[in-house]
Design a protein around this motif. Structure first.
Motif, PDB file in Angstrom:
ATOM      1  N   TRP A  26     -17.099  38.463 145.368  1.00  0.00           N
ATOM      2  CA  TRP A  26     -17.907  38.035 144.220  1.00  0.00           C
ATOM      3  C   TRP A  26     -18.998  39.073 143.975  1.00  0.00           C
ATOM      4  N   ASP A  27     -19.341  39.300 142.710  1.00  0.00           N
ATOM      5  CA  ASP A  27     -20.425  40.242 142.374  1.00  0.00           C
ATOM      6  C   ASP A  27     -21.729  39.807 143.050  1.00  0.00           C
ATOM      7  N   ASP A  28     -22.545  40.800 143.414  1.00  0.00           N
ATOM      8  CA  ASP A  28     -23.862  40.504 144.003  1.00  0.00           C
ATOM      9  C   ASP A  28     -24.768  39.877 142.960  1.00  0.00           C
ATOM     10  N   ILE A  29     -24.540  40.257 141.697  1.00  0.00           N
ATOM     11  CA  ILE A  29     -25.421  39.761 140.649  1.00  0.00           C
ATOM     12  C   ILE A  29     -24.701  38.721 139.800  1.00  0.00           C
ATOM     13  N   ALA A  30     -25.481  37.803 139.273  1.00  0.00           N
ATOM     14  CA  ALA A  30     -24.937  36.826 138.342  1.00  0.00           C
ATOM     15  C   ALA A  30     -25.913  36.712 137.174  1.00  0.00           C
ATOM     16  N   PHE A  31     -25.369  36.628 135.968  1.00  0.00           N
ATOM     17  CA  PHE A  31     -26.194  36.392 134.788  1.00  0.00           C
ATOM     18  C   PHE A  31     -26.538  34.904 134.757  1.00  0.00           C
ATOM     19  N   ASP A  32     -27.818  34.584 134.626  1.00  0.00           N
ATOM     20  CA  ASP A  32     -28.219  33.176 134.521  1.00  0.00           C
ATOM     21  C   ASP A  32     -28.040  32.691 133.088  1.00  0.00           C
ATOM     22  N   SER A  33     -27.961  31.364 132.948  1.00  0.00           N
ATOM     23  CA  SER A  33     -27.947  30.795 131.599  1.00  0.00           C
ATOM     24  C   SER A  33     -29.330  30.975 130.969  1.00  0.00           C
ATOM     25  N   MET A  34     -29.387  30.855 129.644  1.00  0.00           N
ATOM     26  CA  MET A  34     -30.635  31.100 128.917  1.00  0.00           C
ATOM     27  C   MET A  34     -31.435  29.806 128.804  1.00  0.00           C
ATOM     28  N   LYS A  35     -32.708  29.893 129.231  1.00  0.00           N
ATOM     29  CA  LYS A  35     -33.624  28.760 129.076  1.00  0.00           C
ATOM     30  C   LYS A  35     -34.550  29.101 127.915  1.00  0.00           C
ATOM     31  N   ASN A  36     -34.216  28.603 126.724  1.00  0.00           N
ATOM     32  CA  ASN A  36     -34.976  28.953 125.514  1.00  0.00           C
ATOM     33  C   ASN A  36     -36.285  28.175 125.458  1.00  0.00           C
ATOM     34  N   ASN A  37     -37.398  28.854 125.284  1.00  0.00           N
ATOM     35  CA  ASN A  37     -38.679  28.155 125.145  1.00  0.00           C
ATOM     36  C   ASN A  37     -38.858  27.736 123.683  1.00  0.00           C
ATOM     37  N   GLN A  38     -38.785  26.428 123.447  1.00  0.00           N
ATOM     38  CA  GLN A  38     -38.802  25.913 122.065  1.00  0.00           C
ATOM     39  C   GLN A  38     -40.168  26.106 121.410  1.00  0.00           C
ATOM     40  N   GLY A  82     -19.954  30.929 118.758  1.00  0.00           N
ATOM     41  CA  GLY A  82     -19.544  31.599 119.989  1.00  0.00           C
ATOM     42  C   GLY A  82     -20.739  31.882 120.897  1.00  0.00           C
ATOM     43  N   ILE A  83     -20.482  31.880 122.200  1.00  0.00           N
ATOM     44  CA  ILE A  83     -21.559  32.075 123.173  1.00  0.00           C
ATOM     45  C   ILE A  83     -21.169  33.172 124.153  1.00  0.00           C
ATOM     46  N   GLY A  84     -22.075  34.081 124.394  1.00  0.00           N
ATOM     47  CA  GLY A  84     -21.843  35.118 125.398  1.00  0.00           C
ATOM     48  C   GLY A  84     -22.795  34.924 126.574  1.00  0.00           C
ATOM     49  N   SER A  85     -23.055  36.009 127.273  1.00  0.00           N
ATOM     50  CA  SER A  85     -23.994  35.979 128.393  1.00  0.00           C
ATOM     51  C   SER A  85     -24.942  37.149 128.229  1.00  0.00           C
ATOM     52  N   THR A  86     -26.144  37.021 128.771  1.00  0.00           N
ATOM     53  CA  THR A  86     -27.115  38.113 128.722  1.00  0.00           C
ATOM     54  C   THR A  86     -28.022  38.048 129.939  1.00  0.00           C
ATOM     55  N   ASP A  87     -28.476  39.220 130.373  1.00  0.00           N
ATOM     56  CA  ASP A  87     -29.402  39.236 131.513  1.00  0.00           C
ATOM     57  C   ASP A  87     -30.792  38.726 131.113  1.00  0.00           C
ATOM     58  N   MET A  88     -31.002  38.489 129.803  1.00  0.00           N
ATOM     59  CA  MET A  88     -32.257  37.837 129.384  1.00  0.00           C
ATOM     60  C   MET A  88     -32.298  36.418 129.952  1.00  0.00           C
ATOM     61  N   GLY A  89     -31.114  35.846 130.236  1.00  0.00           N
ATOM     62  CA  GLY A  89     -31.058  34.537 130.882  1.00  0.00           C
ATOM     63  C   GLY A  89     -31.850  34.544 132.189  1.00  0.00           C
ATOM     64  N   ASN A  90     -31.691  35.611 132.989  1.00  0.00           N
ATOM     65  CA  ASN A  90     -32.405  35.697 134.273  1.00  0.00           C
ATOM     66  C   ASN A  90     -33.910  35.775 134.058  1.00  0.00           C
ATOM     67  N   VAL A  91     -34.323  36.507 133.006  1.00  0.00           N
ATOM     68  CA  VAL A  91     -35.754  36.596 132.693  1.00  0.00           C
ATOM     69  C   VAL A  91     -36.268  35.209 132.293  1.00  0.00           C
ATOM     70  N   SER A  92     -35.452  34.494 131.488  1.00  0.00           N
ATOM     71  CA  SER A  92     -35.892  33.195 130.967  1.00  0.00           C
ATOM     72  C   SER A  92     -36.042  32.139 132.057  1.00  0.00           C
ATOM     73  N   GLN A  93     -35.458  32.395 133.228  1.00  0.00           N
ATOM     74  CA  GLN A  93     -35.620  31.451 134.343  1.00  0.00           C
ATOM     75  C   GLN A  93     -36.938  31.672 135.081  1.00  0.00           C
TER      76      GLN A  93
END
Ligand SMILES: [Zn+2]
Ligand SMILES: [Zn+2]
Length: 388
Positions: free
Chosen positions: A274-286, A311-322
């Motif tokens: 498994w990859d060492d890194i994982a993209f997190d889901s996005m936690k949008n601040n409303q 459509g939905i993709g993934s982004t490393d901004m998800g990790n920032v948003s956590q």
């Protein structure tokens, strides 16, 4: 009203850089560099920020093409994120040249606001988004520990304020069998390709029973040498995506079971990583998103609500948003029939509509900086972040 005057100031400050921002955007566009190799883009972006009195640090978080450029002193510290990596063969088919130039445009446009209201603007150069998830390194290195809130705007075919992003990770799979003559002595061989096909078949069966938004997709990178040799080795890569990090964990273990099952059935030895890194889901601040929406609408843009069919993709901004309250809105630069990661989208990223998109994105972010610096606003943003 004081706040409206400040927003006008921010908008004008961005507009006064129009020529330079478009030039920056086109330079990056015309010189596409792959993830973690974005030397020219970093030089141009940091050069522009330095000329505008930002204090620049290059090569942060152990990544040579990452940077941090700061203007102002003390808190709050508002981060504006730039991406500038391109895609193999199709260049800026994701339009990261617009992300980069809008981020530095907003940073420079926020200067008069910081001069008047205090706080700091931190323009962060976050390389290697497409493949490596460069922001994940930066989160792990603690770059966001001293940040209060973060914004990034991605070009798209619609103006969206909040867009979900799927948690995502990858796995490399290999099966090791035993070669044999495929006609004379097939009974003496162990077929590593059949093991891989079984793995795909098991995963296809699993797909029927996973959550709608989840995705599993893979390619075979080695399927044998010749039809008359029982394949002794096979290899594949899969991406697994899920609506949240917890479900990603669950899917990982289910996919692992499919692989183990294929190994048992075929007799081929299994190795998987498994990859060492994982993209997190996005936690949008409303709360932050609402401010940005008002500002984007004030610029005359029509904002639409997200629908799953986009459509939905993934982004490393998800990790920032956590780790910090964040938004990842999109700005329309092409008509809805244009697909992302294509030469058509790359062309849009260097078009008039692309230029207007980058300027509007920069203005809306700079105007949102005015809102964030109003008394009590950051507390509200952070309260929502802690609550969820
Ligand atoms: Zn992309
Ligand atoms: Zn992108």
């Amino acid at each position: 009203m004081e706040i409206e005057k400040l927003k006008l100031k921010a908008k004008d400050a961005v507009e006064s850089q129009r020529r330079w921002l478009i030039k920056l955007s086109l330079n990056i566009h015309d010189n596409p560099e792959l993830g973690f190799e974005e030397k020219k883009a970093m030089a141009w972006l940091t050069g522009f920020l330095e000329e505008n009195e930002f204090h620049v640090e290059r090569g942060i978080a152990g990544v040579s093409t990452a940077f941090r450029a700061t203007y102002g002193q003390g808190n709050p510290r508002i981060a504006l994120l730039a991406e500038y990596d391109a895609l193999p063969k199709i260049g800026h088919g994701c339009g990261h040249n617009i992300i980069a130039s809008s981020a530095v445009g907003a940073a420079v446009g926020s200067k008069p606001i910081i001069d008047q209201l205090g706080g700091s603007i931190v323009a962060l150069g976050t390389p290697g988004e497409e493949v490596f998830g460069g922001k994940i390194n930066m989160v792990q290195a603690g770059v966001f520990n001293a940040i209060d809130t973060a914004m990034i705007v991605h070009p798209d075919v619609r103006n969206l304020i909040t867009m979900p992003a799927l948690a995502c990770t990858g796995v490399e799979v290999e099966f090791f069998g035993k070669p044999a003559h495929a006609s004379a002595e097939p009974h003496k061989g162990i077929n590593a390709l059949e093991a891989m096909i079984l793995a795909f078949t098991s995963i296809n069966s699993l797909r029927q029973h996973i959550k709608e938004e989840a995705r599993i997709h893979g390619i075979i990178t080695d399927g044998g040498e010749a039809p008359n040799i029982v394949p002794a080795h096979s290899a594949a890569e899969f991406y697994i995506r899920a609506p949240d990090n917890k479900y990603l964990d669950e899917l990982q273990s289910k996919v692992s079971n499919c692989l183990i099952g294929a190994s048992t059935a075929s007799g081929a030895r299994l190795e998987y990583r498994w990859d060492d890194i994982a993209f997190d889901s996005m936690k949008n601040n409303q709360t932050l998103g609402k401010l940005f929406k008002q500002n984007l609408e004030a610029l005359g843009r029509h904002v639409v609500a997200f629908k799953p069919e986009f459509g939905i993709g993934s982004t490393d901004m998800g990790n920032v948003s956590q780790v910090v309250p964040s938004i990842h809105p999109t700005i329309a630069i092409a008509s809805p029939d244009v697909l992302g990661h294509t030469p058509e989208f790359a062309a849009a990223a260097a078009s008039e509509a692309g230029h207007e998109g980058l300027l509007d994105a920069a203005k809306a972010m700079a105007m949102t900086v005015v809102d964030i610096l109003q008394p009590g606003m950051l507390d509200k943003i952070k309260q929502e972040f802690r609550r969820d």
